[in-house]
Enzyme design. Structure first.
Site, PDB file in Angstrom:
ATOM      1  N   LYS A   1       0.808  -1.226   0.000  1.00 46.94           N
ATOM      2  CA  LYS A   1       0.000   0.000   0.000  1.00 46.94           C
ATOM      3  C   LYS A   1       0.837   1.271   0.000  1.00 46.94           C
ATOM      4  CE  LYS A   1      -4.422  -1.451   1.924  1.00 46.94           C
ATOM      5  NZ  LYS A   1      -5.495  -1.088   2.871  1.00 46.94           N
TER       6      LYS A   1
ATOM      7  N   LYS B   1      -8.900  -9.489  -9.239  1.00 51.41           N
ATOM      8  CA  LYS B   1     -10.011  -9.515  -8.278  1.00 51.41           C
ATOM      9  C   LYS B   1     -11.173  -8.656  -8.763  1.00 51.41           C
ATOM     10  CE  LYS B   1      -9.843  -9.635  -3.423  1.00 51.41           C
ATOM     11  NZ  LYS B   1      -9.279  -9.285  -2.128  1.00 51.41           N
TER      12      LYS B   1
ATOM     13  N   LYS C   1     -14.264  -2.534  -7.267  1.00 51.10           N
ATOM     14  CA  LYS C   1     -15.101  -1.361  -7.554  1.00 51.10           C
ATOM     15  C   LYS C   1     -14.357  -0.368  -8.433  1.00 51.10           C
ATOM     16  CE  LYS C   1     -13.494   1.394  -3.747  1.00 51.10           C
ATOM     17  NZ  LYS C   1     -13.536   2.786  -3.426  1.00 51.10           N
TER      18      LYS C   1
END
Ligand code: TRP
Length: 335
Positions: A110, A193, A196
């Site tokens: 991240k 994956k 959104k």
């Protein structure tokens, strides 16, 4: 058995969110005392937009309730409403060695190339996560595979704290890892994956999609010209097909192998309509409740507020025990 788990309040909810976490939670509430929360404090570890965060938190709460989390059976709340999470996190920060956090792979992913610009919150994210479960004396924590490392860390943090203070302050929680069927992939690319943020809306089934949308997206889902195999080995190198089988199995509460045995030798002309039927039957009642609840801010805030009060009662016991174990003086009122 006490189950505790959290989910980050992302917006634009889809089938991946439902099958990945929510559906398992719904099952667990029949078997255990459950605490489920929206991890809004974790959401602010990266760039935050305040209006979006509040909207997403309510939206995720609406999705949980619409999917079957019953506020009378489970305690459902958002983390920020229960102050003990951050209080306990501070106490845990002080006994967690930096070296343990340096091993966390999610921080490395991240923070990317600009580690120095990442927030301290992102770095210490797993310690807050440990506080989230330890504060309720969780025995079981259902999580996706990507959170396994954080859960192992939570156990280490708990045993070090117990050892350092010489008291049994925390229960060591066990991770419940969701099976691969819960890992829902994109309908356009079986190696990515379902997300959104995928630019193609055809890649995902949103919780707010109409029956027609669902039908169209599954019809357009990428497959190949082969028939369905009878064994799992026949799905190797066919990630899109495997994904559709996994979705079917996860919704039907069956093993993927059982679904293959049922459809072996058939083509997608048979399988896809069956899948469309199954997805619509499952999602359409959830969608109706979700859309109605989403716009009822008052109702959602009442539910989250009530949940937070129940959670606070439990949390406070552990927080006071921890303060005391460290020799920190508190008003008698709390003890
Ligand atoms: N980090 C988890 C995730 O991104 C969310 C989370 C926060 C969580 N606190 C938790 C999960 C405690 C389980 C237990 O999925």
């Amino acid at each position: 058995m006490r189950v505790v788990s959290g989910i980050q309040p992302t917006g634009n909810l889809h089938l991946g969110n439902y099958l990945g976490a929510i559906k398992n939670w719904v099952k667990m509430q029949e078997e255990a005392e459950c605490f489920f929360f929206l991890a809004d404090l974790h959401a602010i570890t990266v760039t935050n937009d305040p209006a979006t965060l509040s909207a997403n938190t309510r939206e995720m709460a609406a999705a949980l309730i619409a999917s079957g989390i019953d506020p009378d059976k489970s305690t459902i709340f958002n983390q920020a409403r229960v102050s003990g999470h951050t209080e306990l996190a501070w106490m845990l920060f002080c006994s967690t060695p930096l070296g343990w956090l340096d091993r966390m792979t999610q921080f490395k992913e991240k923070s990317g190339k600009h580690k120095q610009r990442a927030s301290m919150g992102l770095y210490s994210y797993p310690v807050l996560q440990a506080a989230d479960v330890l504060i309720y004396q969780a025995t079981h924590v259902p999580v996706g595979d990507d959170q396994k490392q954080h859960l192992e860390l939570a156990r280490e943090i708990a045993s070090k704290f117990n050892h350092d203070t010489g008291q049994d302050v925390f229960t060591l929680p066990e991770a419940f890892i969701n099976g691969p069927a819960a890992r829902v992939m994109s309908l356009r690319d079986g190696t990515a994956k379902m997300s959104k943020s995928d630019p193609s809306d055809l890649s995902r089934i949103n919780l707010s999609d109409s029956n027609d949308d669902i039908s169209k997206k599954i019809k357009k889902a990428r497959t190949d010209a082969e028939l369905l195999p009878s064994e799992m080995e026949g799905l190797e190198n066919r990630p899109e097909v495997r994904n559709l089988i996994n979705i079917y199995a996860a919704i039907a509460d069956e093993e993927p192998q059982t679904i293959l045995s049922q459809y072996a030798g058939q083509g997608f002309g048979t399988f896809k309509p069956a899948l469309i039927d199954l997805v619509i039957t499952t999602l359409s009642p959830i969608r109706e409740r979700f859309i109605a609840l989403k716009s009822d801010e008052k109702m959602l805030d009442t539910i989250l507020g009530n949940g937070a009060r129940k959670a606070q009662n439990e949390a406070q016991k552990t927080v006071e025990f921890s303060y005391k174990a460290l020799g920190l003086l508190r008003n008698k009122l709390y003890c």
